[in-house]
Motif scaffolding. Structure first.
Motif, mmCIF file in Angstrom:
data_model
loop_
_atom_site.group_PDB
_atom_site.id
_atom_site.type_symbol
_atom_site.label_atom_id
_atom_site.label_comp_id
_atom_site.label_asym_id
_atom_site.label_seq_id
_atom_site.Cartn_x
_atom_site.Cartn_y
_atom_site.Cartn_z
ATOM 1 N N ILE A 45 0.839 -1.204 0.000
ATOM 2 C CA ILE A 45 0.000 0.000 0.000
ATOM 3 C C ILE A 45 0.873 1.253 0.000
ATOM 4 O O ILE A 45 0.640 2.192 -0.770
ATOM 5 C CB ILE A 45 -0.942 -0.005 1.218
ATOM 6 C CG1 ILE A 45 -1.957 -1.150 1.097
ATOM 7 C CG2 ILE A 45 -1.669 1.331 1.357
ATOM 8 C CD1 ILE A 45 -2.793 -1.365 2.337
ATOM 9 N N ARG A 46 1.891 1.257 0.853
ATOM 10 C CA ARG A 46 2.800 2.413 0.931
ATOM 11 C C ARG A 46 3.527 2.636 -0.382
ATOM 12 O O ARG A 46 3.590 3.759 -0.901
ATOM 13 C CB ARG A 46 3.812 2.180 2.059
ATOM 14 C CG ARG A 46 4.819 3.300 2.241
ATOM 15 C CD ARG A 46 5.932 2.878 3.168
ATOM 16 N NE ARG A 46 6.789 1.871 2.563
ATOM 17 C CZ ARG A 46 7.090 0.712 3.127
ATOM 18 N NH1 ARG A 46 6.572 0.376 4.289
ATOM 19 N NH2 ARG A 46 7.906 -0.144 2.514
ATOM 20 N N PRO A 51 0.785 6.273 1.270
ATOM 21 C CA PRO A 51 1.404 6.162 2.599
ATOM 22 C C PRO A 51 0.436 6.433 3.748
ATOM 23 O O PRO A 51 0.547 5.815 4.812
ATOM 24 C CB PRO A 51 2.533 7.205 2.551
ATOM 25 C CG PRO A 51 2.140 8.163 1.469
ATOM 26 C CD PRO A 51 1.400 7.334 0.467
ATOM 27 N N GLN A 52 -0.524 7.359 3.557
ATOM 28 C CA GLN A 52 -1.466 7.649 4.645
ATOM 29 C C GLN A 52 -2.376 6.452 4.905
ATOM 30 O O GLN A 52 -2.676 6.126 6.055
ATOM 31 C CB GLN A 52 -2.302 8.888 4.307
ATOM 32 C CG GLN A 52 -3.201 9.351 5.451
ATOM 33 C CD GLN A 52 -2.401 9.673 6.708
ATOM 34 O OE1 GLN A 52 -1.488 10.492 6.696
ATOM 35 N NE2 GLN A 52 -2.735 9.006 7.817
ATOM 36 N N LEU A 53 -2.800 5.787 3.846
ATOM 37 C CA LEU A 53 -3.616 4.581 4.012
ATOM 38 C C LEU A 53 -2.813 3.499 4.732
ATOM 39 O O LEU A 53 -3.354 2.773 5.587
ATOM 40 C CB LEU A 53 -4.090 4.078 2.651
ATOM 41 C CG LEU A 53 -4.952 2.801 2.649
ATOM 42 C CD1 LEU A 53 -6.222 3.016 3.469
ATOM 43 C CD2 LEU A 53 -5.288 2.390 1.218
ATOM 44 N N SER A 54 -1.546 3.411 4.400
ATOM 45 C CA SER A 54 -0.668 2.455 5.073
ATOM 46 C C SER A 54 -0.574 2.761 6.571
ATOM 47 O O SER A 54 -0.660 1.863 7.414
ATOM 48 C CB SER A 54 0.728 2.497 4.439
ATOM 49 O OG SER A 54 1.614 1.618 5.088
ATOM 50 N N ILE A 58 -1.792 0.417 9.731
ATOM 51 C CA ILE A 58 -0.870 0.050 10.822
ATOM 52 C C ILE A 58 -1.478 0.396 12.175
ATOM 53 O O ILE A 58 -1.448 -0.415 13.114
ATOM 54 C CB ILE A 58 0.486 0.763 10.628
ATOM 55 C CG1 ILE A 58 1.224 0.189 9.416
ATOM 56 C CG2 ILE A 58 1.349 0.624 11.885
ATOM 57 C CD1 ILE A 58 2.446 0.989 9.011
ATOM 58 N N GLU A 59 -2.034 1.591 12.293
ATOM 59 C CA GLU A 59 -2.650 2.003 13.563
ATOM 60 C C GLU A 59 -3.809 1.080 13.931
ATOM 61 O O GLU A 59 -3.956 0.667 15.086
ATOM 62 C CB GLU A 59 -3.131 3.445 13.458
ATOM 63 C CG GLU A 59 -3.723 3.979 14.760
ATOM 64 C CD GLU A 59 -4.185 5.417 14.640
ATOM 65 O OE1 GLU A 59 -4.677 5.965 15.644
ATOM 66 O OE2 GLU A 59 -4.050 6.001 13.533
ATOM 67 N N LEU A 60 -4.630 0.740 12.933
ATOM 68 C CA LEU A 60 -5.755 -0.151 13.182
ATOM 69 C C LEU A 60 -5.266 -1.521 13.641
ATOM 70 O O LEU A 60 -5.809 -2.107 14.593
ATOM 71 C CB LEU A 60 -6.588 -0.286 11.909
ATOM 72 C CG LEU A 60 -7.816 -1.205 12.001
ATOM 73 C CD1 LEU A 60 -8.873 -0.582 12.906
ATOM 74 C CD2 LEU A 60 -8.387 -1.468 10.610
ATOM 75 N N ALA A 61 -4.244 -2.037 12.969
ATOM 76 C CA ALA A 61 -3.720 -3.355 13.318
ATOM 77 C C ALA A 61 -3.145 -3.369 14.732
ATOM 78 O O ALA A 61 -3.384 -4.314 15.500
ATOM 79 C CB ALA A 61 -2.646 -3.763 12.304
ATOM 80 N N ARG A 62 -2.421 -2.333 15.092
ATOM 81 C CA ARG A 62 -1.819 -2.282 16.436
ATOM 82 C C ARG A 62 -2.890 -2.167 17.521
ATOM 83 O O ARG A 62 -2.681 -2.603 18.656
ATOM 84 C CB ARG A 62 -0.841 -1.117 16.525
ATOM 85 C CG ARG A 62 0.366 -1.259 15.591
ATOM 86 C CD ARG A 62 1.377 -0.162 15.808
ATOM 87 N NE ARG A 62 2.002 -0.297 17.114
ATOM 88 C CZ ARG A 62 2.420 0.724 17.850
ATOM 89 N NH1 ARG A 62 2.239 1.973 17.432
ATOM 90 N NH2 ARG A 62 2.996 0.525 19.026
ATOM 91 N N LEU A 82 5.624 10.697 3.512
ATOM 92 C CA LEU A 82 4.801 11.883 3.741
ATOM 93 C C LEU A 82 5.646 13.095 4.125
ATOM 94 O O LEU A 82 5.106 14.125 4.537
ATOM 95 C CB LEU A 82 3.773 11.592 4.838
ATOM 96 C CG LEU A 82 2.682 10.563 4.476
ATOM 97 C CD1 LEU A 82 1.905 10.154 5.726
ATOM 98 C CD2 LEU A 82 1.739 11.136 3.432
ATOM 99 N N SER A 83 6.979 12.949 3.994
ATOM 100 C CA SER A 83 7.935 14.017 4.354
ATOM 101 C C SER A 83 7.866 14.372 5.835
ATOM 102 O O SER A 83 8.213 15.487 6.229
ATOM 103 C CB SER A 83 7.685 15.276 3.495
ATOM 104 O OG SER A 83 7.866 14.988 2.124
#
Length: 436
Positions: A45-46, A51-54, A58-62, A82-83
């Motif tokens: 996805i990234r 990258p924002q979807l990625s 990640i946050e959801l998975a954690r 995302l700089s």
């Protein structure tokens, strides 16, 4: 417990077509395999430009039972896309110090070295001091010798090798600080020294040397500009070009942070058509840090847009020489391949020489590769290589039409015409290519 249904539902809601996170595969996989499938999907996805979807995944998975630390590494990489570099550096620094996974720690080290986050590595040198071994001491002796000889690039390479082997000690960061100063990177030198002096350095002699190095950098005004002066000069350029800053806030607390903001500002200015302003503020940045790779790379781009290809190509070659492992190298190489006729030709000729040396099996490919150089320009070197290939292939006569690849190549090679859309040079007549 891992909530797999939540991940399935999230991806469906985002209309994302999974390549690795396939519901049937996940259902039959063990816990380790499930983690791997999720990590692959996150990375896909990234790398597909989301990258924002990625990060959201990640946050959801954690929050739903996934606790592999590799998720954090992927989180850092998404922040880079995302700089949001400072957030990524903080994650890698934490993983390096806290993780027991050797592969993960090495991944963090590679990332921190690539982005030259030397303050994070200095922190690791303080927290993770390695036990002294004969091999370690031998490497430090080599580093000390290179420092005395002022061979800064070689010294940095040795120190990077030690760090990549997960060997840590404050002496490594001290040598790295000296190498940065020798390479005209005063801000990096001072940043490393400040981290070391803020932590526990048990060796009193080493601590004294670090203190003296930091004091010498701060006292030598020729090494760095005062940030107020830097801000003031920037404002003059912004007013001169009628530019409203997009990235530079005026609240930057250090010259290093301001320099990064200025490079981003220069990109916005260039993309908005203000190439000359972009070049001006990059030149200002290079007054502070003459070896800043991104400032150099963006200066070369601006010069190309302004038609000054000669200076731009000189800068690109300097980047290849002094920043061989930095990401700016790839961009510099791309510009050389696009704009530098001599670089293009030398690259093709090198490939032809390499293929020719592999014997008859690769000679046909060498012929084809050499033919591609004719679109760039005809040179005596091309004639020499063609003669070498013909002789190696035992082709007789001045017009060797017996060789199928030479039927189209030979007339072009013999023609005394200009090439490369005005970039060709006048050439001496080609000598007949006959077998001696």
């Amino acid at each position: 417990m891992k909530n797999l249904a939540t991940i399935h539902r999230f991806l469906a809601e985002k209309s994302w077509t999974s390549r690795f996170w396939i519901e049937a595969d996940v259902a039959s996989a063990d816990a380790g395999r499930v983690d791997l499938l999720l990590l692959k999907e996150v990375a896909l996805i990234r790398d597909s430009g989301h990258p924002q979807l990625s990060l959201d995944l990640i946050e959801l998975a954690r929050n739903n039972g996934f606790n592999t630390p590799w998720l954090l590494d992927n989180q850092a990489r998404a922040h880079i896309r995302l700089s949001e570099n400072s957030m990524a550096y903080q994650i890698w620094r934490g993983l390096l110090v806290s993780s027991d996974d050797m592969a993960l720690r090495q991944s963090c080290v590679r990332a921190l070295l690539n982005f030259k986050v030397f303050d994070a590595l200095a922190h690791a040198d303080l927290q993770l001091q390695s036990e002294s071994t004969e091999a370690f001491q031998s490497a430090l002796t080599i580093a000390a010798d290179l420092m005395k000889k002022k061979e800064w690039a070689a010294l940095q390479a040795v120190l990077a090798s030690l760090t990549q082997q997960l060997l840590f000690h404050p002496t490594i960061s001290y040598y790295r600080a000296v190498a940065c100063l020798g390479a005209a990177q005063a801000s990096d030198c001072l940043m490393i020294c400040d981290v070391l002096l803020a932590g526990p350095v048990d060796d009193s002699e080493l601590k004294q040397r670090i203190t003296e190095l930091a004091d010498s950098v701060r006292s030598d005004r020729s090494l760095h500009y005062d940030i107020d002066e830097y801000q003031s000069k920037l404002k003059v350029y912004f007013q001169e070009f009628g530019w409203r800053p997009v990235v530079v806030t005026g609240r930057e607390q250090s010259v290093a942070v301001l320099a990064k903001s200025v490079v981003k500002e220069a990109i916005y200015a260039r993309d908005s058509g203000l190439t000359q302003m972009s070049l001006s503020i990059l030149n200002l940045t290079l007054l502070f840090d003459s070896n800043n790779p991104w400032a150099l790379e963006n200066k070369a781009r601006a010069l190309c847009l302004l038609g000054d290809y000669h200076e731009a190509m000189d800068i690109c070659r300097d980047i290849l020489r002094t920043h061989a492992k930095h990401r700016a190298k790839d961009s510099a190489l791309s510009m050389l391949e696009k704009y530098d006729r001599n670089y293009k030709l030398s690259s093709i000729y090198a490939d032809v020489e390499r293929l020719a040396s592999l014997g008859s099996a690769q000679r046909q490919e060498a012929f084809v590769k050499l033919q591609t150089s004719f679109a760039v320009g005809y040179t005596p070197e091309a004639a020499r290589l063609m003669k070498q290939l013909i002789q190696a292939d035992s082709i007789e006569g001045d017009l060797p039409t017996s060789h199928p690849l030479l039927k189209d190549v030979w007339p072009d090679l013999k023609a005394n015409t200009e090439v490369n859309r005005g970039l060709s040079l006048s050439l001496e007549p080609l000598m007949p290519l006959t077998k001696p």
